[in-house]
Design an enzyme around this catalytic site. Structure first.
Site, PDB file in Angstrom:
ATOM      1  N   THR A 167      11.342  43.014  24.047  1.00  0.00           N
ATOM      2  CA  THR A 167      11.369  41.560  23.827  1.00  0.00           C
ATOM      3  C   THR A 167      10.754  41.154  22.485  1.00  0.00           C
ATOM      4  O   THR A 167      11.034  40.064  21.994  1.00  0.00           O
ATOM      5  CB  THR A 167      10.603  40.831  24.949  1.00  0.00           C
ATOM      6  OG1 THR A 167       9.266  41.337  25.005  1.00  0.00           O
ATOM      7  CG2 THR A 167      11.298  41.007  26.282  1.00  0.00           C
ATOM      8  N   ASP A 168       9.944  42.049  21.903  1.00  0.00           N
ATOM      9  CA  ASP A 168       9.205  41.641  20.697  1.00  0.00           C
ATOM     10  C   ASP A 168      10.117  41.202  19.558  1.00  0.00           C
ATOM     11  O   ASP A 168       9.812  40.242  18.843  1.00  0.00           O
ATOM     12  CB  ASP A 168       8.303  42.786  20.214  1.00  0.00           C
ATOM     13  CG  ASP A 168       7.066  42.950  21.084  1.00  0.00           C
ATOM     14  OD1 ASP A 168       6.905  42.181  22.039  1.00  0.00           O
ATOM     15  OD2 ASP A 168       6.264  43.858  20.796  1.00  0.00           O
TER      16      ASP A 168
ATOM     17  N   SER B 250      10.752  47.752  20.258  1.00  0.00           N
ATOM     18  CA  SER B 250      11.618  46.961  19.370  1.00  0.00           C
ATOM     19  C   SER B 250      10.961  46.615  18.044  1.00  0.00           C
ATOM     20  O   SER B 250      11.652  46.248  17.094  1.00  0.00           O
ATOM     21  CB  SER B 250      12.125  45.711  20.074  1.00  0.00           C
ATOM     22  OG  SER B 250      11.094  44.784  20.274  1.00  0.00           O
TER      23      SER B 250
ATOM     24  N   THR C  54      10.021  47.300  26.968  1.00  0.00           N
ATOM     25  CA  THR C  54       9.222  47.292  28.194  1.00  0.00           C
ATOM     26  C   THR C  54      10.068  47.513  29.438  1.00  0.00           C
ATOM     27  O   THR C  54       9.603  48.084  30.423  1.00  0.00           O
ATOM     28  CB  THR C  54       8.473  45.943  28.299  1.00  0.00           C
ATOM     29  OG1 THR C  54       7.599  45.843  27.178  1.00  0.00           O
ATOM     30  CG2 THR C  54       7.663  45.836  29.563  1.00  0.00           C
TER      31      THR C  54
HETATM   32  N1  GLU Z   1       6.605  46.029  22.061  1.00  0.00           N
HETATM   33  C1  GLU Z   1       7.597  46.529  22.963  1.00  0.00           C
HETATM   34  C2  GLU Z   1       8.993  46.225  22.461  1.00  0.00           C
HETATM   35  O1  GLU Z   1       9.262  45.181  21.919  1.00  0.00           O
HETATM   36  C3  GLU Z   1       7.437  45.978  24.336  1.00  0.00           C
HETATM   37  C4  GLU Z   1       7.646  44.509  24.417  1.00  0.00           C
HETATM   38  C5  GLU Z   1       8.643  44.138  25.452  1.00  0.00           C
HETATM   39  O2  GLU Z   1       9.682  44.777  25.605  1.00  0.00           O
HETATM   40  O3  GLU Z   1       8.370  43.160  26.168  1.00  0.00           O
HETATM   41  O4  GLU Z   1       9.854  47.043  22.649  1.00  0.00           O
END
Ligand code: GLU
Length: 331
Positions: free
Chosen positions: A96-97, A63, A17
Site C-alpha cells: 500500500t505504501d 512497494s 503486506t
Molecule cells: N511497506 C510495505 C509495502 O508497501 C508494506 C505496506 C503495505 O503493504 O501496507 O509493500
C-alpha cells in the site's frame, strides 16, 4: 453462472503486506514479506465463484522498492495480457505504501478498457482480522463486474472502489488508509454486490497520449520539499544528479519561498522542468503569476508522488513547461 462462463481474471502478485507474515497474530505492524501469490490466493478459494482466476508472481517486493523499471515492465505485461482474448481483467496485488503511484502510472499507460484493479492490505496475512483476504476477493469481484470496464485503473481496499487518479494513502496503519476527502470513492463492494456511483472524468488508459512500448527508461524526476528555513541546495542536488524534472512539495497552495524561487530559477537555467505541488495532502495547486515569471508548472490536484509519475511520462513527450502545464491540467 457456470464456471466456464465466468470472466477470466489474471492476478499479478507484486508483494506488500497482503503477502506478509508476522510471528504473532496480534502483531499488525512488524512483519516479513514471506508469501508468494499462491499462498495469498489460498486464503480465499471463494474467489472461484466470481471468476476463473489464474496467478503470476510478477515480483515479490515491498512497494517502497518499486522503481521506474518495474513500473515499465508491469505496464508492458498488463498490456500483453489485456490484448489477449483469453483475459478479461487484471488484478495487481501491491504494497500500500506506493500503490497510488503504480496505480496512477498504469492508469496513464494501460491501453485497454478492460478492468485493472490494484489491491493490497494494511495488516499482514497472519493478523487477527487480516484485511487482505476480503480485499482480494473484493478486487476480483470488481474485476469481474461488467460495470468496471472503461473506468481507468481502480484501487480496492476496505470495501471501497476508488479511481487511481484520486486515491491516496492518508494513514500509516488504519484499514481505511485510502480515504479520499475531496474527490470521493467511485463505488463500493458490499457482500456480493459491486456498485458504482461515479465515473472518473480525467483522461485515462486508451484516451491518453502516453505509450511506453518503446520507452526503455523514464526521465529522472525527483521530489524536494518546502519547509521553514529551507535552502535551495536540495533542488541543486537533484539538478546535479541528473533530474530532468523536479516536483516541489511546496507549502500551502504551492507557495515558493525566496530560496525555493532560486531553486526554480536554477532548474530552468538547466532546462529542468519545475512543478509546484503541495505538502498539504488535500486540495489543488492553482495557476499563479509565479508560473509566468519563473516558467514553473502548477500540479493541479496531484500530490507530489503522483505529480512525479505524470511528469516522468510527460517528459517523454516534451520539456516545454507551458506544454507540460496543459498535461497537468488534463490528466
Ligand atoms: N511497506 C510495505 C509495502 O508497501 C508494506 C505496506 C503495505 O503493504 O501496507 O509493500
Amino acid at each position: 453462472m457456470p464456471a466456464s462462463a465466468l470472466p477470466r481474471v489474471v492476478i499479478l502478485g507484486t508483494g506488500g503486506t497482503i503477502a506478509a507474515a508476522a510471528t504473532a497474530t496480534t502483531n499488525t505492524t512488524d512483519y516479513e514479506l514471506t508469501h508468494g501469490i499462491e499462498a495469498v490466493l489460498a486464503a480465499v478459494p471463494e474467489m472461484q465463484a466470481y471468476a476463473r482466476v489464474s496467478a503470476e508472481q510478477f515480483v515479490n517486493m515491498a512497494s517502497q522498492e518499486v522503481d521506474n523499471a518495474t513500473l515499465l515492465r508491469l505496464a508492458l505485461r498488463i498490456n500483453v495480457l489485456l490484448a489477449s482474448d483469453d483475459v478479461d481483467a487484471v488484478v495487481v496485488t501491491h504494497g500500500t505504501d506506493t500503490m497510488e503511484e503504480t496505480a496512477y502510472f498504469l492508469n496513464l499507460v494501460v491501453k485497454s478498457i478492460k478492468p485493472v484493479v490494484v489491491v493490497g492490505a494494511m495488516r499482514p496475512s497472519t493478523a487477527l482480522s487480516a484485511d487482505g483476504p476480503l480485499n482480494l476477493i473484493n478486487a476480483v469481484k470488481v474485476a469481474a463486474a461488467p460495470d468496471a470496464a472503461a473506468k481507468g485503473v481502480l484501487i480496492v481496499l476496505n470495501d471501497r472502489i476508488g479511481a487511481a487518479r484520486h486515491m491516496a494513502k492518508t494513514h500509516t496503519t488504519a484499514t481505511d488508509a485510502f480515504l479520499v476527502s475531496e474527490f470521493g470513492t467511485i463505488g463500493t463492494v458490499l457482500g456480493t454486490e459491486v456498485n458504482f456511483h461515479a465515473q472518473p472524468l480525467r483522461a485515462h488508459t486508451i484516451h491518453t497520449d502516453f505509450d511506453v512500448t518503446q520507452v526503455a527508461t523514464l526521465p529522472k524526476v525527483d521530489i524536494t520539499y518546502g519547509y521553514q528555513n529551507a535552502d535551495s541546495y536540495m533542488v541543486d542536488a537533484a539538478i546535479t544528479a541528473g533530474a530532468k524534472g523536479i516536483v516541489y512539495a511546496a507549502t500551502g497552495n504551492g507557495t515558493l519561498s525566496e530560496a525555493a524561487k532560486r531553486g526554480a530559477a536554477s532548474a530552468r537555467e538547466h532546462g529542468v522542468v519545475f512543478v509546484r505541488s503541495t505538502r498539504v495532502g488535500g486540495g489543488s495547486v492553482t495557476h499563479h503569476r509565479v508560473d509566468a515569471e519563473l516558467d514553473t508548472v502548477a500540479a493541479n490536484s496531484l500530490n507530489p508522488q503522483k505529480a512525479r509519475i505524470l511528469l516522468s511520462l510527460v517528459l517523454t513527450l516534451t520539456s516545454d513547461p507551458r506544454r507540460v502545464q496543459t498535461y497537468f491540467d488534463h490528466y
